[in-house]
Design a protein around this motif. Structure first.
Motif, short mmCIF file in Angstrom:
data_model
loop_
_atom_site.label_atom_id
_atom_site.label_comp_id
_atom_site.label_asym_id
_atom_site.label_seq_id
_atom_site.Cartn_x
_atom_site.Cartn_y
_atom_site.Cartn_z
N PRO A 189 0.84 -1.21 0.00
CA PRO A 189 0.00 0.00 0.00
C PRO A 189 0.87 1.25 0.00
N LEU A 190 0.43 2.29 -0.70
CA LEU A 190 1.26 3.48 -0.84
C LEU A 190 1.63 4.10 0.50
N PHE A 191 0.72 4.03 1.47
CA PHE A 191 1.02 4.68 2.74
C PHE A 191 2.10 3.93 3.54
N GLU A 192 2.45 2.70 3.11
CA GLU A 192 3.48 1.94 3.80
C GLU A 192 4.83 2.02 3.10
N LEU A 193 4.89 2.71 1.95
CA LEU A 193 6.11 2.71 1.16
C LEU A 193 7.31 3.27 1.92
N LYS A 194 7.11 4.41 2.58
CA LYS A 194 8.25 5.04 3.25
C LYS A 194 8.79 4.16 4.38
N ASN A 195 7.90 3.49 5.09
CA ASN A 195 8.34 2.61 6.17
C ASN A 195 9.12 1.43 5.60
N LYS A 196 8.61 0.82 4.53
CA LYS A 196 9.29 -0.30 3.88
C LYS A 196 10.64 0.14 3.33
N LEU A 197 10.67 1.34 2.78
CA LEU A 197 11.90 1.86 2.19
C LEU A 197 12.99 2.03 3.25
N ALA A 198 12.59 2.52 4.42
CA ALA A 198 13.56 2.82 5.48
C ALA A 198 14.06 1.57 6.19
N THR A 199 13.31 0.47 6.08
CA THR A 199 13.70 -0.74 6.80
C THR A 199 14.15 -1.85 5.84
N GLU A 200 13.20 -2.53 5.28
CA GLU A 200 13.51 -3.70 4.44
C GLU A 200 14.35 -3.35 3.22
N VAL A 201 13.94 -2.30 2.48
CA VAL A 201 14.65 -1.93 1.26
C VAL A 201 16.05 -1.42 1.60
N ALA A 202 16.18 -0.64 2.65
CA ALA A 202 17.49 -0.11 3.04
C ALA A 202 18.48 -1.23 3.37
N ASN A 203 17.99 -2.28 4.03
CA ASN A 203 18.86 -3.40 4.37
C ASN A 203 19.40 -4.10 3.13
N VAL A 204 18.53 -4.28 2.14
CA VAL A 204 18.95 -4.95 0.90
C VAL A 204 19.89 -4.05 0.11
N MET A 205 19.57 -2.76 0.05
CA MET A 205 20.43 -1.79 -0.67
C MET A 205 21.84 -1.79 -0.08
N ARG A 206 21.93 -1.85 1.24
CA ARG A 206 23.21 -1.80 1.93
C ARG A 206 24.11 -2.96 1.46
N GLN A 207 23.49 -4.08 1.16
CA GLN A 207 24.26 -5.26 0.76
C GLN A 207 24.66 -5.26 -0.71
N HIS A 208 23.88 -4.59 -1.57
CA HIS A 208 24.09 -4.76 -3.01
C HIS A 208 24.41 -3.50 -3.80
N VAL A 209 24.24 -2.31 -3.20
CA VAL A 209 24.40 -1.08 -3.98
C VAL A 209 25.40 -0.15 -3.29
N SER A 210 26.41 0.28 -4.08
CA SER A 210 27.38 1.24 -3.55
C SER A 210 26.77 2.64 -3.54
N HIS A 211 27.18 3.46 -2.58
CA HIS A 211 26.73 4.86 -2.50
C HIS A 211 25.20 4.95 -2.53
N TYR A 212 24.55 4.06 -1.79
CA TYR A 212 23.09 3.99 -1.84
C TYR A 212 22.41 5.04 -0.95
N LYS A 213 23.10 5.56 0.09
CA LYS A 213 22.43 6.44 1.06
C LYS A 213 21.86 7.71 0.44
N PRO A 214 22.62 8.47 -0.40
CA PRO A 214 22.01 9.67 -1.01
C PRO A 214 20.78 9.32 -1.85
N PHE A 215 20.82 8.18 -2.52
CA PHE A 215 19.68 7.78 -3.35
C PHE A 215 18.48 7.41 -2.47
N MET A 216 18.73 6.76 -1.36
CA MET A 216 17.64 6.41 -0.44
C MET A 216 16.99 7.66 0.12
#
Length: 340
Positions: A189-216
């Motif tokens: 649901p759209l209202f949950e996107l930011k929460n998912k982005l900050a938790t689950e997506v951030a964890n995966v990005m940390r493992q696979h994407v360089s310089h991901y923080k500015p993009f997040m």
């Protein structure tokens, strides 16, 4: 309990008054082909109907007009929805068969069709964007430092905006970001996107994407979802053609309310699923004391998406308007389902 004769007379008065906008007298009713009673008999029944609250007698007039209670009884017990002509149905199908890409354009198009067919004000509450789910995410590079972020919802709603690409992010990193976002966020649901982005997506990005923080950080700002749904109107000036609205003050009060999207959103949200008719003071807002609203819900895959309807005087062509609103809401459901 009204007698059969009183029912016939009430029905006739509503029909005549809707057509003429003039108080209806017993002599006028007695001349109708479907009425076989004398003027005196009709006059007595009209007096009884007035005492019961179904009719009103305007000042300095020998005739009667329906009260809001009379309209309510007419809609609930006497009215038979009017069948649209083959030509009218064909006209509706023609305009809905046009190629329209954006859901918002479909909604605005529906509002125009409805106001044109009824000569009243049409009002449409757009899909409940806050409660919809994400269908897909695309990021399309424009330059080395910018791209377009495109969000598509399960109702066909499209949001796009230009975003900045971090200077150290490579092309393969960008594709990895898109893959991760679609893998982890589609169906959320759209209202949950930011929460998912900050938790689950951030964890995966940390493992696979360089310089991901500015993009997040940029994605977090981009995923700001407005809870307020859009309200669309068409044909506001149509009301000025109705004799009830020659009073400029009455028009001003109504138009001021129509400008309050938050309030109109609340009004439309309070209407139940299906075809609904609210007459005058049933609308619970003083600006609508002399207004009737006929609304119908529209859906996508059985899920309520919004409301479409008509605003007009209580002296409204209920039979025709109810049929038009009902048909257009069903066609709107079909075309939005095709956009899924």
């Amino acid at each position: 309990m009204l007698t059969e004769r009183q029912l016939l007379i009430l029905h006739a008065i509503v029909d005549d008054y809707v057509r003429s906008a003039e108080p209806v007298g017993s002599r006028t009713i007695s001349k109708r082909d479907d009425i076989s009673f004398s003027s005196a008999t009709i006059r007595n029944d009209m007096s009884d109907l007035e005492e019961l609250g179904f009719l009103e007698k305007p000042h300095s007039s020998a005739g009667r007009i329906p009260s809001q209670k009379g309209y309510r009884y007419y809609v609930d017990h006497l009215l038979m929805p009017e069948s649209l002509t083959i030509e009218e149905e064909a006209d509706i199908q023609t305009v809905f068969n046009e190629r329209i890409q954006e859901v918002e354009d479909v909604i605005q198009h529906s509002a125009r069709v409805l106001s044109n067919m009824t000569s009243y004000i049409s009002i449409v509450l757009g899909p409940e964007v806050f409660d919809t789910r994400l269908r897909s995410i695309q990021i399309i590079p424009l330059t080395d430092v910018s791209a377009i972020l495109i969000l598509v919802t399960d109702t066909g709603h499209v949001e796009n905006q230009t975003i900045a690409i971090p200077p150290n992010m490579m092309g393969e990193d960008m594709q990895m970001v898109v893959n991760i976002l679609n893998d982890r966020l589609v169906g959320v649901p759209l209202f949950e996107l930011k929460n998912k982005l900050a938790t689950e997506v951030a964890n995966v990005m940390r493992q696979h994407v360089s310089h991901y923080k500015p993009f997040m950080n940029m994605l977090n700002r981009s995923f700001h979802i407005q809870k307020q749904d859009k309200v669309f109107y068409s044909g506001k000036m149509n009301l000025l053609n109705q004799p009830e609205f020659r009073d400029i003050e009455k028009v001003r009060v109504l138009f001021e309310m129509l400008e309050q999207d938050n309030l109109m959103n609340e009004v439309l949200r309070s209407h139940k699923v299906g075809l609904q008719v609210r007459i005058g003071q049933e609308n619970e807002h003083k600006a609508f004391d002399n207004i009737s609203m006929i609304t119908a819900s529209y859906e996508v895959a059985g899920r309520h998406m919004g409301t479409i309807g008509i605003i007009g005087p209580t002296r409204m062509e209920y039979r025709r308007v109810m049929s038009v609103v009902d048909m257009i809401s069903k066609d709107l459901t079909k075309i939005l389902t095709r956009h899924r």
